[in-house]
Design an enzyme around this catalytic site. Sequence first.
Site, PDB file in Angstrom:
ATOM      1  N   TRP A 167       0.828  -1.216   0.000  1.00  0.00           N
ATOM      2  CA  TRP A 167       0.000   0.000   0.000  1.00  0.00           C
ATOM      3  C   TRP A 167       0.859   1.262   0.000  1.00  0.00           C
ATOM      4  O   TRP A 167       0.368   2.351   0.206  1.00  0.00           O
ATOM      5  CB  TRP A 167      -0.936   0.011   1.221  1.00  0.00           C
ATOM      6  CG  TRP A 167      -1.916  -1.109   1.207  1.00  0.00           C
ATOM      7  CD1 TRP A 167      -3.131  -1.130   0.567  1.00  0.00           C
ATOM      8  CD2 TRP A 167      -1.800  -2.382   1.854  1.00  0.00           C
ATOM      9  NE1 TRP A 167      -3.748  -2.328   0.773  1.00  0.00           N
ATOM     10  CE2 TRP A 167      -2.955  -3.121   1.551  1.00  0.00           C
ATOM     11  CE3 TRP A 167      -0.821  -2.982   2.643  1.00  0.00           C
ATOM     12  CZ2 TRP A 167      -3.180  -4.408   2.027  1.00  0.00           C
ATOM     13  CZ3 TRP A 167      -1.033  -4.264   3.113  1.00  0.00           C
ATOM     14  CH2 TRP A 167      -2.195  -4.960   2.797  1.00  0.00           C
ATOM     15  N   THR A 174       5.265   2.703   5.027  1.00  0.00           N
ATOM     16  CA  THR A 174       6.496   2.319   5.728  1.00  0.00           C
ATOM     17  C   THR A 174       6.118   1.921   7.153  1.00  0.00           C
ATOM     18  O   THR A 174       4.984   2.165   7.587  1.00  0.00           O
ATOM     19  CB  THR A 174       7.458   3.524   5.788  1.00  0.00           C
ATOM     20  OG1 THR A 174       6.762   4.579   6.466  1.00  0.00           O
ATOM     21  CG2 THR A 174       7.897   3.970   4.416  1.00  0.00           C
ATOM     22  N   PRO A 175       7.075   1.371   7.921  1.00  0.00           N
ATOM     23  CA  PRO A 175       6.784   1.077   9.336  1.00  0.00           C
ATOM     24  C   PRO A 175       6.300   2.328  10.078  1.00  0.00           C
ATOM     25  O   PRO A 175       5.411   2.256  10.921  1.00  0.00           O
ATOM     26  CB  PRO A 175       8.125   0.566   9.860  1.00  0.00           C
ATOM     27  CG  PRO A 175       8.756  -0.082   8.661  1.00  0.00           C
ATOM     28  CD  PRO A 175       8.381   0.795   7.507  1.00  0.00           C
ATOM     29  N   ASP A 235       2.667   2.925   9.672  1.00  0.00           N
ATOM     30  CA  ASP A 235       1.869   2.030  10.522  1.00  0.00           C
ATOM     31  C   ASP A 235       1.880   2.484  11.977  1.00  0.00           C
ATOM     32  O   ASP A 235       0.856   2.517  12.638  1.00  0.00           O
ATOM     33  CB  ASP A 235       2.418   0.597  10.436  1.00  0.00           C
ATOM     34  CG  ASP A 235       1.968  -0.095   9.174  1.00  0.00           C
ATOM     35  OD1 ASP A 235       1.281   0.561   8.359  1.00  0.00           O
ATOM     36  OD2 ASP A 235       2.297  -1.276   8.989  1.00  0.00           O
ATOM     37  N   ALA A 236       3.077   2.824  12.466  1.00  0.00           N
ATOM     38  CA  ALA A 236       3.174   3.249  13.874  1.00  0.00           C
ATOM     39  C   ALA A 236       2.303   4.485  14.089  1.00  0.00           C
ATOM     40  O   ALA A 236       1.613   4.610  15.109  1.00  0.00           O
ATOM     41  CB  ALA A 236       4.623   3.532  14.225  1.00  0.00           C
ATOM     42  N   LYS A 263     -22.688  -2.461   0.737  1.00  0.00           N
ATOM     43  CA  LYS A 263     -22.118  -3.730   1.202  1.00  0.00           C
ATOM     44  C   LYS A 263     -21.910  -3.625   2.701  1.00  0.00           C
ATOM     45  O   LYS A 263     -21.182  -2.740   3.170  1.00  0.00           O
ATOM     46  CB  LYS A 263     -20.780  -4.005   0.501  1.00  0.00           C
ATOM     47  CG  LYS A 263     -20.948  -4.238  -0.987  1.00  0.00           C
ATOM     48  CD  LYS A 263     -19.727  -4.883  -1.611  1.00  0.00           C
ATOM     49  CE  LYS A 263     -19.874  -6.381  -1.638  1.00  0.00           C
ATOM     50  NZ  LYS A 263     -18.928  -7.057  -2.509  1.00  0.00           N
ATOM     51  N   ASP A 314      -8.636 -12.685  -6.586  1.00  0.00           N
ATOM     52  CA  ASP A 314      -9.836 -13.528  -6.508  1.00  0.00           C
ATOM     53  C   ASP A 314     -10.762 -13.199  -7.671  1.00  0.00           C
ATOM     54  O   ASP A 314     -11.942 -12.916  -7.484  1.00  0.00           O
ATOM     55  CB  ASP A 314     -10.540 -13.290  -5.165  1.00  0.00           C
ATOM     56  CG  ASP A 314     -11.617 -14.342  -4.891  1.00  0.00           C
ATOM     57  OD1 ASP A 314     -11.553 -15.425  -5.508  1.00  0.00           O
ATOM     58  OD2 ASP A 314     -12.518 -14.075  -4.082  1.00  0.00           O
TER      59      ASP A 314
HETATM   60  N1  LIG Z   1     -22.375  -3.265  -6.940  1.00  0.00           N
HETATM   61  C1  LIG Z   1     -23.278  -4.243  -7.039  1.00  0.00           C
HETATM   62  N2  LIG Z   1     -24.373  -4.085  -7.793  1.00  0.00           N
HETATM   63  C2  LIG Z   1     -25.279  -5.087  -7.912  1.00  0.00           C
HETATM   64  N3  LIG Z   1     -25.169  -6.286  -7.323  1.00  0.00           N
HETATM   65  C3  LIG Z   1     -24.095  -6.498  -6.546  1.00  0.00           C
HETATM   66  C4  LIG Z   1     -23.090  -5.493  -6.358  1.00  0.00           C
HETATM   67  N4  LIG Z   1     -22.122  -5.989  -5.553  1.00  0.00           N
HETATM   68  C5  LIG Z   1     -22.491  -7.244  -5.257  1.00  0.00           C
HETATM   69  N5  LIG Z   1     -23.671  -7.564  -5.833  1.00  0.00           N
HETATM   70  C6  LIG Z   1     -24.388  -8.839  -5.731  1.00  0.00           C
HETATM   71  O1  LIG Z   1     -24.588  -9.116  -4.342  1.00  0.00           O
HETATM   72  C7  LIG Z   1     -24.378 -10.493  -4.074  1.00  0.00           C
HETATM   73  C8  LIG Z   1     -23.324 -10.648  -2.988  1.00  0.00           C
HETATM   74  O2  LIG Z   1     -22.127 -10.087  -3.488  1.00  0.00           O
HETATM   75  P1  LIG Z   1     -20.728 -10.175  -2.747  1.00  0.00           P
HETATM   76  O3  LIG Z   1     -19.742  -9.441  -3.587  1.00  0.00           O
HETATM   77  O4  LIG Z   1     -20.880  -9.776  -1.331  1.00  0.00           O
HETATM   78  O5  LIG Z   1     -20.444 -11.707  -2.720  1.00  0.00           O
HETATM   79  P2  LIG Z   1     -19.997 -12.697  -3.858  1.00  0.00           P
HETATM   80  O6  LIG Z   1     -19.124 -11.952  -4.845  1.00  0.00           O
HETATM   81  O7  LIG Z   1     -21.201 -13.395  -4.396  1.00  0.00           O
HETATM   82  O8  LIG Z   1     -19.112 -13.708  -3.063  1.00  0.00           O
HETATM   83  P3  LIG Z   1     -17.722 -13.397  -2.346  1.00  0.00           P
HETATM   84  O9  LIG Z   1     -18.002 -12.469  -1.215  1.00  0.00           O
HETATM   85  O10 LIG Z   1     -17.252 -14.715  -1.910  1.00  0.00           O
HETATM   86  O11 LIG Z   1     -16.818 -12.781  -3.411  1.00  0.00           O
HETATM   87  C9  LIG Z   1     -24.000 -11.141  -5.386  1.00  0.00           C
HETATM   88  O12 LIG Z   1     -25.181 -11.705  -5.941  1.00  0.00           O
HETATM   89  C10 LIG Z   1     -23.546  -9.993  -6.248  1.00  0.00           C
HETATM   90  O13 LIG Z   1     -23.799 -10.230  -7.622  1.00  0.00           O
END
Ligand SMILES: Nc1ncnc2c1ncn2[C@@H]1O[C@H](COP(=O)(O)OP(=O)(O)OP(=O)(O)O)[C@@H](O)[C@H]1O
Length: 412
Positions: free
Chosen positions: A87, A90-91, A94-95, A161, A258
Site C-alpha cells: 500500500w 512504511t513502518p 503504521d506506527a 455492502k 480472486d
Molecule cells: N455493486 C453491485 N451491484 C449489484 N449487485 C451487486 C453489487 N455488488 C455485489 N452484488 C451482488 O450481491 C451479491 C453478494 O455479493 P458479494 O460481492 O458480497 O459476494 P460474492 O461476490 O457473491 O461472493 P464473495 O463475497 O465470496 O466474493 C451477489 O449476488 C452480487 O452479484
Amino acid sequence: MEEERQTGPSKKIRPQMIDLEGPYRLLYCSSKGDKEGVTQEIEKGVSPNLADYDKRTALHLASCEGCTEIVDLLLQKGADVNSIDRWGRTPLSDARSFGHEEICKVLEEHGGTDPVGLDSQNPCYEIDHSEVGMDDKTLIGEGAFGAVYLVKWRGTEVAAKTIRSSVASNPKAKCTFLKELALWQGLRHPNIVQFLGVVKSSDRLIFLTEYLRNGSLYDILKKKGRLDPLTAVAYALDIARGMNYLHQHKPHAIIHRDLTPRNVLQDESGRLKVTDFGLSKIAQEKAYGSFKMTGGTGSYRYMAPEVYRWESYGKSVDVFSFALIVHEMFQGGPSNRAESPEAVADRRAYENSRPSLPSHVYPDEIKLLLRGCWHGEPESRPSFEKIITDLELIQEKLQKKAIGTCCSCCIQ
Ligand SMILES: Nc1ncnc2c1ncn2[C@@H]1O[C@H](COP(=O)(O)OP(=O)(O)OP(=O)(O)O)[C@@H](O)[C@H]1O
C-alpha cells in the site's frame, strides 16, 4: 453449480506449520512481541528484511502492534527502516496510524519517513448515515463478508455492502479493510466498479459502490449458459481492460487475487466491470486468525497453481483466473463440475491438468490464448495488455466472419 466461495489454504501446507517452522516465523514472532523468537530466527540467518506477500516486513508488523523492543532489535539487526509495503506504507506510516508514539520516535531517529503522510490515516470518503436510505433497503445477495443491499443515496440507487460484525469489530481486520477501500476509492475506469464511500457509523462497516443492475457474470452464465463467441470475446475484453488498469496502477500494481465470475458485474448497457479486488485476503485473515503471510487465498476453482502451492506469486495469477473465466463463457459453466473446487485446484497444481478445448466450441485463436494464459509457468503467461491486443484481433476476425455469413445468406 456447486459452492465455490471457499477461501484459505490448501491441505498440502497448513499456515501454522509455516508460522512455527519456516523463516516466516520471524514475522510471526515480531507481530507477537516475542523477542526470543525474533533473536533465534535472526541468529539462524533469516534476513531481518524478510517480507510477506504484501511486502510487509517484521518491522512493519512490530510497528503496527506497538512492540517497541522488537522494533529496537530489528533496527539493530539491520532492518530497513523505510521498507515499503503493497500500500506504499512504511513502518512509520503504521506506527502513526496506530498511535504508537514511542515507536514513531525510534523510527524517526533512524531516518524513518512516512511517504503517505497524514493520508496514512486513510480517510475513505465518508458518507453521512442520514443520507442513505437503509430503512428502505432491498437485499441483493450475501457474500463472504456480509449482505449486499440496493439502497438510495441522495436519490440515486447504489449498492450498500455491509461487513459482518465478526470482521468489522476486529480492529486489525477493519484497518486492513479500510486500507483496501482507500486504494479502491482512488480508482476510476469504465471496467472497474466505482467505489463511492464508507457510511459513517460507529459500530458497523458499510460501504457504497455503484449499483450494477444485471448482477454478476456467474448469474448470467447460470441463466444463459454458453455465450456466442462474439459476446464472449466482448466480455473478455471488458474484463481484460479493467484488469489491465489494475495491473498498471502506479506506484504499485494492484493484484485482484480472486478474479471469478462472481466478482465481475454487468451494468444495464451490458458492460462488465470488475469488483472486490484485494478483499479476498481479508476473508482469509478472518478465517485463520489475525496474522497471515501465505498465499492460499481466493476461490479454488480459479486459483493459479502457484497460489494453491503457497509459493510466491505476482500479477499473472489474475491472468490464470481470467483464462478459466473465458473458458466458462464459451462452455456455459465450469468444467469438472462433479469434482470439488479444491480437488480441481489440486490437480491443476500438481498434475498440470487443464480444462479441455474442443474445436467445435473454441476457435483456434481462443485456444492459443487460453493455453498461454493458464500456462504452468507464471512468467510465460501474457500480460493483460497483450491479451487486449490479441482479443481485439480475434474480435475483428469474428465480426468479419459474422458479416460474411450474413451476406451470403442474404444473397442466397
Ligand atoms: N455493486 C453491485 N451491484 C449489484 N449487485 C451487486 C453489487 N455488488 C455485489 N452484488 C451482488 O450481491 C451479491 C453478494 O455479493 P458479494 O460481492 O458480497 O459476494 P460474492 O461476490 O457473491 O461472493 P464473495 O463475497 O465470496 O466474493 C451477489 O449476488 C452480487 O452479484
